[in-house]
Write a protein that holds these residues in place. Structure first.
Motif, short mmCIF file in Angstrom:
data_model
loop_
_atom_site.label_atom_id
_atom_site.label_comp_id
_atom_site.label_asym_id
_atom_site.label_seq_id
_atom_site.Cartn_x
_atom_site.Cartn_y
_atom_site.Cartn_z
N PRO A 53 0.81 -1.23 0.00
CA PRO A 53 0.00 0.00 0.00
C PRO A 53 0.84 1.27 0.00
O PRO A 53 0.40 2.29 -0.53
CB PRO A 53 -0.82 -0.12 1.29
CG PRO A 53 -0.85 -1.56 1.60
CD PRO A 53 0.44 -2.13 1.09
N THR A 54 2.04 1.22 0.58
CA THR A 54 2.87 2.43 0.61
C THR A 54 3.32 2.83 -0.79
O THR A 54 3.67 3.99 -1.00
CB THR A 54 4.10 2.22 1.51
OG1 THR A 54 4.81 1.06 1.07
CG2 THR A 54 3.68 2.04 2.96
N ASP A 55 3.30 1.88 -1.74
CA ASP A 55 3.68 2.22 -3.11
C ASP A 55 2.68 3.15 -3.78
O ASP A 55 2.98 3.74 -4.81
CB ASP A 55 3.85 0.95 -3.94
CG ASP A 55 5.08 0.15 -3.53
OD1 ASP A 55 5.96 0.73 -2.85
OD2 ASP A 55 5.16 -1.04 -3.89
N LEU A 56 1.50 3.28 -3.21
CA LEU A 56 0.52 4.23 -3.75
C LEU A 56 1.00 5.67 -3.60
O LEU A 56 0.57 6.55 -4.32
CB LEU A 56 -0.83 4.07 -3.04
CG LEU A 56 -1.62 2.81 -3.38
CD1 LEU A 56 -2.84 2.71 -2.47
CD2 LEU A 56 -2.03 2.81 -4.83
N TYR A 57 1.91 5.88 -2.65
CA TYR A 57 2.43 7.22 -2.43
C TYR A 57 3.79 7.44 -3.09
O TYR A 57 4.44 8.45 -2.82
CB TYR A 57 2.52 7.51 -0.92
CG TYR A 57 1.16 7.82 -0.34
CD1 TYR A 57 0.62 9.09 -0.44
CD2 TYR A 57 0.41 6.84 0.29
CE1 TYR A 57 -0.62 9.38 0.07
CE2 TYR A 57 -0.83 7.11 0.80
CZ TYR A 57 -1.35 8.38 0.70
OH TYR A 57 -2.59 8.66 1.20
N ALA A 58 4.20 6.54 -3.95
CA ALA A 58 5.47 6.73 -4.67
C ALA A 58 5.34 7.98 -5.54
O ALA A 58 4.40 8.13 -6.31
CB ALA A 58 5.78 5.51 -5.51
N GLY A 59 6.28 8.88 -5.41
CA GLY A 59 6.27 10.10 -6.20
C GLY A 59 5.48 11.24 -5.61
O GLY A 59 5.35 12.30 -6.23
N VAL A 60 4.97 11.07 -4.39
CA VAL A 60 4.17 12.14 -3.80
C VAL A 60 5.02 13.38 -3.51
O VAL A 60 4.53 14.51 -3.58
CB VAL A 60 3.42 11.65 -2.54
CG1 VAL A 60 4.35 11.49 -1.36
CG2 VAL A 60 2.29 12.59 -2.19
N GLY A 61 6.29 13.18 -3.23
CA GLY A 61 7.16 14.33 -2.98
C GLY A 61 7.27 15.25 -4.18
O GLY A 61 7.20 16.48 -4.05
#
Length: 80
Positions: A53-61
């Motif tokens: 699930p944490t991969d859903l936030y990949a690139g959020v930065g």
């Protein structure tokens, strides 16, 4: 025209608008980035839901780097 209980300097209104706009944009990006990630993965034809699930936030930065300065500038200028 605005009617306030006390006279608020324009600079204070602009700074508060910048802070509010920036925080709002951070909340918006954090809430909608996973939805955008799933949509993009589905359109690319790969498994829409990543293994972690944490991969859903990949690139959020990078999304925050692009969106927050724009929101701060927009809402700050809107108050001037």
């Amino acid at each position: 025209p605005r009617r306030l209980a006390r006279r608020v300097p324009d600079a204070e209104l602009a700074v508060s608008a910048c802070v509010a706009g920036g925080l709002t944009e951070v909340a918006r990006v954090l809430a909608l980035h996973p939805v955008s990630t799933v949509k993009a993965r589905a359109q690319a034809g790969v498994d829409a839901f990543p293994a972690r699930p944490t991969d859903l936030y990949a690139g959020v930065g990078r999304s925050l780097e692009a969106a927050v300065p724009y929101a701060v500038t927009y809402y700050g200028a809107r108050e001037l």
